[in-house]
Design an enzyme around this catalytic site. Structure first.
Site, PDB file in Angstrom:
ATOM      1  N   TYR A 140     -11.968-137.876 111.175  1.00 48.56           N
ATOM      2  CA  TYR A 140     -13.071-138.854 111.099  1.00 48.56           C
ATOM      3  C   TYR A 140     -12.920-139.794 112.287  1.00 48.56           C
ATOM      4  O   TYR A 140     -12.948-140.996 112.145  1.00 48.56           O
ATOM      5  CB  TYR A 140     -12.916-139.598 109.760  1.00 48.56           C
ATOM      6  CG  TYR A 140     -14.124-140.345 109.242  1.00 48.56           C
ATOM      7  CD1 TYR A 140     -15.363-139.733 109.112  1.00 48.56           C
ATOM      8  CD2 TYR A 140     -14.000-141.671 108.825  1.00 48.56           C
ATOM      9  CE1 TYR A 140     -16.447-140.422 108.593  1.00 48.56           C
ATOM     10  CE2 TYR A 140     -15.081-142.371 108.305  1.00 48.56           C
ATOM     11  CZ  TYR A 140     -16.296-141.731 108.193  1.00 48.56           C
ATOM     12  OH  TYR A 140     -17.376-142.419 107.659  1.00 48.56           O
ATOM     13  N   HIS A 145     -19.648-143.489 114.346  1.00 51.34           N
ATOM     14  CA  HIS A 145     -20.143-142.820 113.136  1.00 51.34           C
ATOM     15  C   HIS A 145     -19.550-143.484 111.894  1.00 51.34           C
ATOM     16  O   HIS A 145     -20.268-143.792 110.942  1.00 51.34           O
ATOM     17  CB  HIS A 145     -19.772-141.335 113.182  1.00 51.34           C
ATOM     18  CG  HIS A 145     -20.032-140.603 111.897  1.00 51.34           C
ATOM     19  ND1 HIS A 145     -21.302-140.213 111.514  1.00 51.34           N
ATOM     20  CD2 HIS A 145     -19.192-140.193 110.908  1.00 51.34           C
ATOM     21  CE1 HIS A 145     -21.224-139.581 110.342  1.00 51.34           C
ATOM     22  NE2 HIS A 145     -19.969-139.567 109.959  1.00 51.34           N
ATOM     23  N   GLU A 211     -19.573-132.024 115.658  1.00 54.77           N
ATOM     24  CA  GLU A 211     -18.125-132.180 115.793  1.00 54.77           C
ATOM     25  C   GLU A 211     -17.583-131.197 116.817  1.00 54.77           C
ATOM     26  O   GLU A 211     -18.248-130.227 117.188  1.00 54.77           O
ATOM     27  CB  GLU A 211     -17.422-131.915 114.441  1.00 54.77           C
ATOM     28  CG  GLU A 211     -17.923-132.791 113.309  1.00 54.77           C
ATOM     29  CD  GLU A 211     -16.978-132.843 112.114  1.00 54.77           C
ATOM     30  OE1 GLU A 211     -15.792-132.461 112.259  1.00 54.77           O
ATOM     31  OE2 GLU A 211     -17.427-133.263 111.028  1.00 54.77           O
ATOM     32  N   ASP A 243     -20.186-129.508 110.667  1.00 53.36           N
ATOM     33  CA  ASP A 243     -19.709-129.717 109.303  1.00 53.36           C
ATOM     34  C   ASP A 243     -20.909-130.137 108.434  1.00 53.36           C
ATOM     35  O   ASP A 243     -21.078-131.307 108.110  1.00 53.36           O
ATOM     36  CB  ASP A 243     -18.628-130.807 109.336  1.00 53.36           C
ATOM     37  CG  ASP A 243     -18.078-131.132 107.969  1.00 53.36           C
ATOM     38  OD1 ASP A 243     -18.080-130.247 107.108  1.00 53.36           O
ATOM     39  OD2 ASP A 243     -17.646-132.293 107.784  1.00 53.36           O
TER      40      ASP A 243
END
Ligand code: MN
Length: 440
Positions: A140, A145, A211, A243
């Protein structure tokens, strides 16, 4: 793997003419790997490298050209229907094979006569996953984001206090990762509206996540962490990774243990893996802005500070069913750069993943997390671009999108470009949404 050598020479040209076109993703300086075969045949899947609009099978290169012993050993390891055995060998073997492939495919190579007739056009190829992925972890590391999504879920407290110290991640599901180009079925799941009782139904908030996927080379023994200084010896390469996420299933199920079925219905990994060595000209310093905490010592090294980050441009493109039927081109939803989006580097992710003793294995996949830039238009998901669906985006043909509809094709693209180096690209990672199965 970050030293430049003759394979990076920007003046190198291939005898495959399409590789020499300025904006080709696959000039001879790139040589990414995929597992492929001619479409519609029952040939065995095998390893190849992209060159222009063609594919050179590794085995064909080895047959056309007597390879040096170390390169020949690496080519044999690439002889199966996945790249795992090649990935397990490590940087010296990868580098020897890359040099052999580069020499065989460059202008003036005597291998041309034998190789040219057996190249496969990419237009005639189909792909399998580049690796048998034993384990998949999704990080992450996109701080913009994480901040934007945090604002939607927790307006007063968007970024949790651990974020700037721990590379946040969770263990994902490897079995449902498909190679780019495969259709993606809209998932069914528990969705909680305003009623106290959730309903089982098709997701109405299906989203993508832009990603990068890190593919692991040699692993580490259980209990033996990988120090950050040697972490990149364990990075085979990088591929685009989507994803897919169900934003209406996610908020109901994710507490207290984290993402589950909202993520695990499918993820798409691009067919082409750009090697760490090919990315050497596009390394960039890892820098933290003034006022940001310095990483703990196990996440810090001189090499990481000097060149740990990657300068990779990222784009997401959408083609709706109506656009396809009207022969309209896909529309770009965003453009950003991994350098601006990522709070942590590949070496830091590998060092952190193993610091507690967890063992990585060849072919394991580490997702970066959604790579969104700071400006709103650089967001790597519709969740951000449409503010959770509350501000749908308007497409050039007048259609609007809060989230993905059936028939939508979402394509990720990426490339590297820098003064003094040849531009290289990652190809595409696409998926088209198909209708959910009945929830009944
Ligand atoms: Mn993700």
């Amino acid at each position: 793997m970050d030293a430049l050598n003759e394979t990076h020479d920007p003046d190198l040209r291939s005898w495959v003419a399409s590789a020499n076109v300025g904006d080709s993703d696959f000039p001879i300086q790139n040589l990414p790997f995929a597992i492929f075969r001619r479409r519609g045949t029952d040939q065995a899947f095998r390893a190849g490298v992209a060159i222009g609009d063609r594919i050179a099978a590794v085995a064909d290169v080895a047959a056309a050209d007597p390879l040096a012993p170390d390169a020949a050993a690496a080519a044999r390891a690439a002889g199966g229907d996945s790249l795992n055995a090649l990935m397990a060998l490590g940087p010296p073997a990868w580098s020897a094979l890359r040099l052999a492939l580069s020499r065989a495919l460059r202008e003036g190579s005597p291998a041309k006569a034998a190789l040219e007739p057996v190249l496969v056009p990419q237009a005639d190829a189909e792909y399998a996953l580049p690796a048998r992925i034993g384990d998949y972890t999704d990080f992450y590391i996109g701080i913009h984001h994480a901040t934007a999504v945090g604002k939607l879920f927790r307006p007063d407290n968007p970024l949790l206090p651990n974020y700037k110290w721990v590379p946040i991640g969770y263990h994902g599901r490897a079995s449902s990762i498909v190679v780019g180009g495969q259709p993606i079925r809209r998932p069914v799941g528990q969705i909680k509206g305003s009623s106290d009782i959730p309903v089982l139904g098709p997701s109405r908030k299906l989203d993508y996540e832009l990603e990068l996927g890190l593919l692991i080379g040699p692993g580490n023994a259980l209990g033996e962490p990988i120090p950050i200084e040697t972490a990149e010896d364990h990075l085979f390469g990088i591929a685009l990774f989507n994803d897919w996420s169900a934003r209406d299933i996610q908020p109901w199920e994710y507490q207290p243990l984290g993402p589950f079925l909202a993520k695990s219905f499918s993820s798409s990994l691009a067919p082409w893996v750009v090697t760490a060595e090919a990315l050497a000209p596009f390394r960039t310093p890892f820098v933290r802005a003034a006022g940001e905490p310095a990483p703990l010592a196990y996440l810090d090294s001189a090499g990481n500070r000097d060149r740990g980050a990657l300068d990779i441009y990222l784009e997401a493109w959408l083609l709706t069913d109506a656009m396809r039927r009207a022969d309209l081109p896909a529309v770009r939803l965003s453009r950003g750069n991994a350098r601006d989006a990522a709070y942590w580097t590949p070496a830091q992710l590998i060092a952190h993943h193993t610091v507690g003793g967890c063992n990585l294995r060849p072919g394991d996949l580490l997702g970066s997390g959604t790579l969104s830039g700071a400006p709103a238009e650089e967001a790597g998901s519709l969740l951000e671009l449409s503010q959770g669906g509350t501000q749908p985006i308007t497409l050039p043909n007048g259609e609007t999108r809060g989230f993905l509809e059936d028939g939508d094709t979402l394509t990720l693209r990426a490339w590297c470009q820098r003064e003094g180096a040849r531009r290289i690209g990652f190809g595409a990672c696409s998926g088209t949404i198909v209708a959910a199965r009945s929830a009944a």
